[in-house]
Design a protein around this motif. Structure first.
Motif, PDB file in Angstrom:
ATOM      1  N   ARG A   5       0.819  -1.202   0.000  1.00  0.00           N
ATOM      2  CA  ARG A   5       0.000   0.000   0.000  1.00  0.00           C
ATOM      3  C   ARG A   5       0.859   1.260   0.000  1.00  0.00           C
ATOM      4  NH1 ARG A   5      -4.778  -1.969  -1.380  1.00  0.00           N
ATOM      5  NH2 ARG A   5      -5.798  -0.139  -0.548  1.00  0.00           N
ATOM      6  N   ALA A   6       0.309   2.341  -0.529  1.00  0.00           N
ATOM      7  CA  ALA A   6       0.997   3.631  -0.587  1.00  0.00           C
ATOM      8  C   ALA A   6      -0.015   4.732  -0.289  1.00  0.00           C
ATOM      9  CB  ALA A   6       1.610   3.830  -1.972  1.00  0.00           C
ATOM     10  N   PRO A   7       0.425   5.895   0.213  1.00  0.00           N
ATOM     11  CA  PRO A   7      -0.504   6.979   0.547  1.00  0.00           C
ATOM     12  C   PRO A   7      -1.241   7.503  -0.679  1.00  0.00           C
ATOM     13  CG  PRO A   7       1.636   7.338   1.573  1.00  0.00           C
ATOM     14  CD  PRO A   7       1.803   6.207   0.591  1.00  0.00           C
ATOM     15  N   VAL A   8      -2.472   7.934  -0.463  1.00  0.00           N
ATOM     16  CA  VAL A   8      -3.313   8.495  -1.514  1.00  0.00           C
ATOM     17  C   VAL A   8      -3.775   9.885  -1.111  1.00  0.00           C
ATOM     18  CG1 VAL A   8      -5.594   8.310  -2.611  1.00  0.00           C
ATOM     19  CG2 VAL A   8      -4.124   6.305  -2.440  1.00  0.00           C
ATOM     20  N   SER A   9      -3.785  10.806  -2.076  1.00  0.00           N
ATOM     21  CA  SER A   9      -4.290  12.156  -1.857  1.00  0.00           C
ATOM     22  C   SER A   9      -5.596  12.345  -2.628  1.00  0.00           C
ATOM     23  CB  SER A   9      -3.267  13.196  -2.328  1.00  0.00           C
ATOM     24  OG  SER A   9      -2.063  13.092  -1.599  1.00  0.00           O
ATOM     25  N   HIS A  10      -6.361  13.370  -2.256  1.00  0.00           N
ATOM     26  CA  HIS A  10      -7.601  13.654  -2.969  1.00  0.00           C
ATOM     27  C   HIS A  10      -7.842  15.145  -3.024  1.00  0.00           C
ATOM     28  CE1 HIS A  10      -9.991  14.673   0.655  1.00  0.00           C
ATOM     29  NE2 HIS A  10      -9.239  13.760   1.245  1.00  0.00           N
ATOM     30  N   GLY A  11      -8.641  15.561  -4.007  1.00  0.00           N
ATOM     31  CA  GLY A  11      -8.947  16.974  -4.168  1.00  0.00           C
ATOM     32  C   GLY A  11      -9.945  17.177  -5.282  1.00  0.00           C
ATOM     33  N   PRO A  12     -10.166  18.433  -5.715  1.00  0.00           N
ATOM     34  CA  PRO A  12     -11.144  18.719  -6.776  1.00  0.00           C
ATOM     35  C   PRO A  12     -10.715  18.138  -8.108  1.00  0.00           C
ATOM     36  CG  PRO A  12      -9.853  20.669  -6.262  1.00  0.00           C
ATOM     37  CD  PRO A  12      -9.507  19.658  -5.225  1.00  0.00           C
ATOM     38  N   ARG A  13     -11.688  17.874  -8.959  1.00  0.00           N
ATOM     39  CA  ARG A  13     -11.425  17.299 -10.273  1.00  0.00           C
ATOM     40  C   ARG A  13     -10.850  18.333 -11.232  1.00  0.00           C
ATOM     41  NH1 ARG A  13     -17.311  14.470 -10.377  1.00  0.00           N
ATOM     42  NH2 ARG A  13     -17.807  16.638  -9.858  1.00  0.00           N
ATOM     43  N   VAL A  14     -10.117  17.847 -12.214  1.00  0.00           N
ATOM     44  CA  VAL A  14      -9.403  18.713 -13.153  1.00  0.00           C
ATOM     45  C   VAL A  14     -10.347  19.240 -14.235  1.00  0.00           C
ATOM     46  CG1 VAL A  14      -7.563  18.810 -14.884  1.00  0.00           C
ATOM     47  CG2 VAL A  14      -7.227  17.518 -12.764  1.00  0.00           C
ATOM     48  N   GLY A  15     -10.263  20.540 -14.526  1.00  0.00           N
ATOM     49  CA  GLY A  15     -10.983  21.119 -15.650  1.00  0.00           C
ATOM     50  C   GLY A  15     -12.485  21.157 -15.514  1.00  0.00           C
ATOM     51  N   VAL A  16     -13.004  20.998 -14.304  1.00  0.00           N
ATOM     52  CA  VAL A  16     -14.454  20.987 -14.083  1.00  0.00           C
ATOM     53  C   VAL A  16     -14.915  22.383 -13.678  1.00  0.00           C
ATOM     54  CG1 VAL A  16     -16.302  20.079 -12.627  1.00  0.00           C
ATOM     55  CG2 VAL A  16     -14.509  18.548 -13.464  1.00  0.00           C
ATOM     56  N   ALA A  17     -16.017  22.836 -14.270  1.00  0.00           N
ATOM     57  CA  ALA A  17     -16.573  24.147 -13.962  1.00  0.00           C
ATOM     58  C   ALA A  17     -17.954  24.000 -13.325  1.00  0.00           C
ATOM     59  CB  ALA A  17     -16.673  24.990 -15.236  1.00  0.00           C
ATOM     60  N   GLY A  18     -18.505  25.122 -12.862  1.00  0.00           N
ATOM     61  CA  GLY A  18     -19.861  25.124 -12.321  1.00  0.00           C
ATOM     62  C   GLY A  18     -19.960  24.396 -10.986  1.00  0.00           C
ATOM     63  N   GLU A  19     -21.153  23.865 -10.705  1.00  0.00           N
ATOM     64  CA  GLU A  19     -21.406  23.197  -9.434  1.00  0.00           C
ATOM     65  C   GLU A  19     -20.472  22.020  -9.202  1.00  0.00           C
ATOM     66  OE1 GLU A  19     -25.578  22.467  -8.341  1.00  0.00           O
ATOM     67  OE2 GLU A  19     -26.070  23.433 -10.249  1.00  0.00           O
ATOM     68  N   GLY A  20     -20.129  21.323 -10.268  1.00  0.00           N
ATOM     69  CA  GLY A  20     -19.276  20.149 -10.128  1.00  0.00           C
ATOM     70  C   GLY A  20     -17.864  20.463  -9.698  1.00  0.00           C
ATOM     71  N   ALA A  21     -17.491  21.747  -9.716  1.00  0.00           N
ATOM     72  CA  ALA A  21     -16.153  22.157  -9.302  1.00  0.00           C
ATOM     73  C   ALA A  21     -16.067  22.420  -7.806  1.00  0.00           C
ATOM     74  CB  ALA A  21     -15.735  23.404 -10.070  1.00  0.00           C
ATOM     75  N   ASP A  22     -17.181  22.305  -7.090  1.00  0.00           N
ATOM     76  CA  ASP A  22     -17.194  22.558  -5.655  1.00  0.00           C
ATOM     77  C   ASP A  22     -16.319  21.520  -4.952  1.00  0.00           C
ATOM     78  OD1 ASP A  22     -17.814  22.726  -2.921  1.00  0.00           O
ATOM     79  OD2 ASP A  22     -19.875  23.353  -3.311  1.00  0.00           O
ATOM     80  N   ALA A  23     -15.172  21.962  -4.452  1.00  0.00           N
ATOM     81  CA  ALA A  23     -14.203  21.034  -3.859  1.00  0.00           C
ATOM     82  C   ALA A  23     -14.709  20.426  -2.557  1.00  0.00           C
ATOM     83  CB  ALA A  23     -12.881  21.758  -3.607  1.00  0.00           C
ATOM     84  N   ASP A  24     -15.629  21.100  -1.869  1.00  0.00           N
ATOM     85  CA  ASP A  24     -16.170  20.551  -0.627  1.00  0.00           C
ATOM     86  C   ASP A  24     -17.150  19.414  -0.906  1.00  0.00           C
ATOM     87  OD1 ASP A  24     -14.732  22.306   1.005  1.00  0.00           O
ATOM     88  OD2 ASP A  24     -16.271  23.857   0.817  1.00  0.00           O
ATOM     89  N   ARG A  25     -17.941  19.557  -1.956  1.00  0.00           N
ATOM     90  CA  ARG A  25     -18.919  18.519  -2.300  1.00  0.00           C
ATOM     91  C   ARG A  25     -18.320  17.411  -3.145  1.00  0.00           C
ATOM     92  NH1 ARG A  25     -23.806  20.807  -5.400  1.00  0.00           N
ATOM     93  NH2 ARG A  25     -24.480  18.634  -5.167  1.00  0.00           N
ATOM     94  N   PHE A  26     -17.380  17.766  -3.999  1.00  0.00           N
ATOM     95  CA  PHE A  26     -16.865  16.793  -4.951  1.00  0.00           C
ATOM     96  C   PHE A  26     -15.330  16.731  -4.953  1.00  0.00           C
ATOM     97  CE2 PHE A  26     -20.865  18.532  -6.721  1.00  0.00           C
ATOM     98  CZ  PHE A  26     -21.631  17.367  -6.729  1.00  0.00           C
ATOM     99  N   PRO A  27     -14.725  16.324  -3.835  1.00  0.00           N
ATOM    100  CA  PRO A  27     -13.265  16.161  -3.812  1.00  0.00           C
ATOM    101  C   PRO A  27     -12.896  14.782  -4.375  1.00  0.00           C
ATOM    102  CG  PRO A  27     -14.137  15.653  -1.656  1.00  0.00           C
ATOM    103  CD  PRO A  27     -15.333  16.027  -2.524  1.00  0.00           C
ATOM    104  N   TRP A  28     -13.304  14.541  -5.619  1.00  0.00           N
ATOM    105  CA  TRP A  28     -13.330  13.180  -6.148  1.00  0.00           C
ATOM    106  C   TRP A  28     -12.223  12.862  -7.148  1.00  0.00           C
ATOM    107  CZ3 TRP A  28     -19.325  12.623  -7.072  1.00  0.00           C
ATOM    108  CH2 TRP A  28     -19.957  12.548  -5.810  1.00  0.00           C
ATOM    109  N   ARG A  29     -11.162  13.631  -7.101  1.00  0.00           N
ATOM    110  CA  ARG A  29      -9.953  13.247  -7.826  1.00  0.00           C
ATOM    111  C   ARG A  29      -9.016  12.592  -6.821  1.00  0.00           C
ATOM    112  NH1 ARG A  29      -5.161  16.954  -8.712  1.00  0.00           N
ATOM    113  NH2 ARG A  29      -3.740  15.845 -10.108  1.00  0.00           N
ATOM    114  N   PHE A  30      -8.513  11.401  -7.165  1.00  0.00           N
ATOM    115  CA  PHE A  30      -7.642  10.654  -6.269  1.00  0.00           C
ATOM    116  C   PHE A  30      -6.343  10.329  -6.997  1.00  0.00           C
ATOM    117  CE2 PHE A  30     -12.027   9.774  -5.145  1.00  0.00           C
ATOM    118  CZ  PHE A  30     -12.037   9.975  -3.767  1.00  0.00           C
ATOM    119  N   TRP A  31      -5.244  10.430  -6.263  1.00  0.00           N
ATOM    120  CA  TRP A  31      -3.957  10.119  -6.881  1.00  0.00           C
ATOM    121  C   TRP A  31      -2.993   9.545  -5.843  1.00  0.00           C
ATOM    122  CZ3 TRP A  31      -5.699  15.003  -5.775  1.00  0.00           C
ATOM    123  CH2 TRP A  31      -4.905  15.811  -4.951  1.00  0.00           C
TER     124      TRP A  31
END
Length: 238
Positions: A192-218
């Motif tokens: 296993r290795a550590p994973v980070s998360h945050g807002p999705r890339v290139g998304v605008a409007g409501e879907g860019a809300d980092a509090d509701r949609f921190p759904w990019r994982f790396w």
């Protein structure tokens, strides 16, 4: 219902992914039930998994280092937010199949369908480390652009699709079949290795809300992860 977002707090070490390593000698495909779950949970779990694609010119295998979750009708950034179309029909089908689309007519993006049939959700495969077939992946990329390092071969969704040789012809492919040309699976004895998360890339409007949609994982600090970029906004005329 919108899947439960990742808990607030530090973006690293909240979940873990499989660590870097060579391609497994035998790839064990993920079962369909692994995709028939909450799309956010699936996205996290896909980090560190392997995508193997066999084609006439050879085989390329990469380890996933970056993904994004899209929750269908509950997600303003999802292609399925406004319902079914010819383009997104694969998202409404059985989980464990590919949804491939062409972005802005420029490049392909590869997703894996999740959740229940008829309730569209998908995980975008954003970036990965090529662990087998690097020469072939580099050759494919060089045909359509510049490749200045192995780090860049599959760093970003368009590059990933080119490196794997996936196009619209692969839309709807089943990735759970061990005998298939496209397989998404894991190795035995996971590290296993550590994973980070945050807002999705290139998304605008409501879907860019980092509090509701921190759904990019790396995978934290992995060199093949693509840089974050917000959605492009045209400057207002004076």
């Amino acid at each position: 219902m919108i899947p439960v977002p990742v808990p607030s707090g530090p973006r690293d070490a909240t979940v873990t992914a499989r660590a870097a390593g060579p391609a497994p000698a035998h790839l064990v495909p993920l079962a369909r039930r692994a995709y028939a779950r909450d799309v956010v949970a699936v996205a996290r779990d896909l980090l560190g998994a392997y995508v193997s694609v066999q084609a006439d010119d050879g085989t390329v295998v990469l380890r996933l280092t970056e993904v994004e979750a899209y929750a269908g009708g509950d997600d303003p950034a999802s292609h399925a937010y406004r319902g079914r179309t010819d383009r997104n029909r694969s998202m409404f089908g059985e989980p464990g199949h590919l949804y491939v689309y062409r972005h802005l007519g420029l490049h392909h993006c590869v997703n894996v369908v999740c959740g229940d049939r008829g309730e569209p959700a998908a995980v975008l495969l954003r970036a990965g480390e090529v662990v087998e077939g690097a020469a072939l992946a580099r050759e494919r990329r060089a045909r359509v652009g510049t490749v200045d390092s192995d780090r860049q071969i599959a760093r970003g969704p368009g590059r990933l699709a080119v490196a794997l040789g996936l196009t619209l012809q692969d839309d709807g492919r089943d990735v759970t079949d061990a005998a298939g040309d496209v397989v998404l699976g894991v190795e035995k004895g996971l590290h296993r290795a550590p994973v980070s998360h945050g807002p999705r890339v290139g998304v605008a409007g409501e879907g860019a809300d980092a509090d509701r949609f921190p759904w990019r994982f790396w995978v934290t600090d992995d060199r093949t992860v693509s840089p974050f970029r917000p959605a492009y906004r045209r400057p207002r005329p004076d």
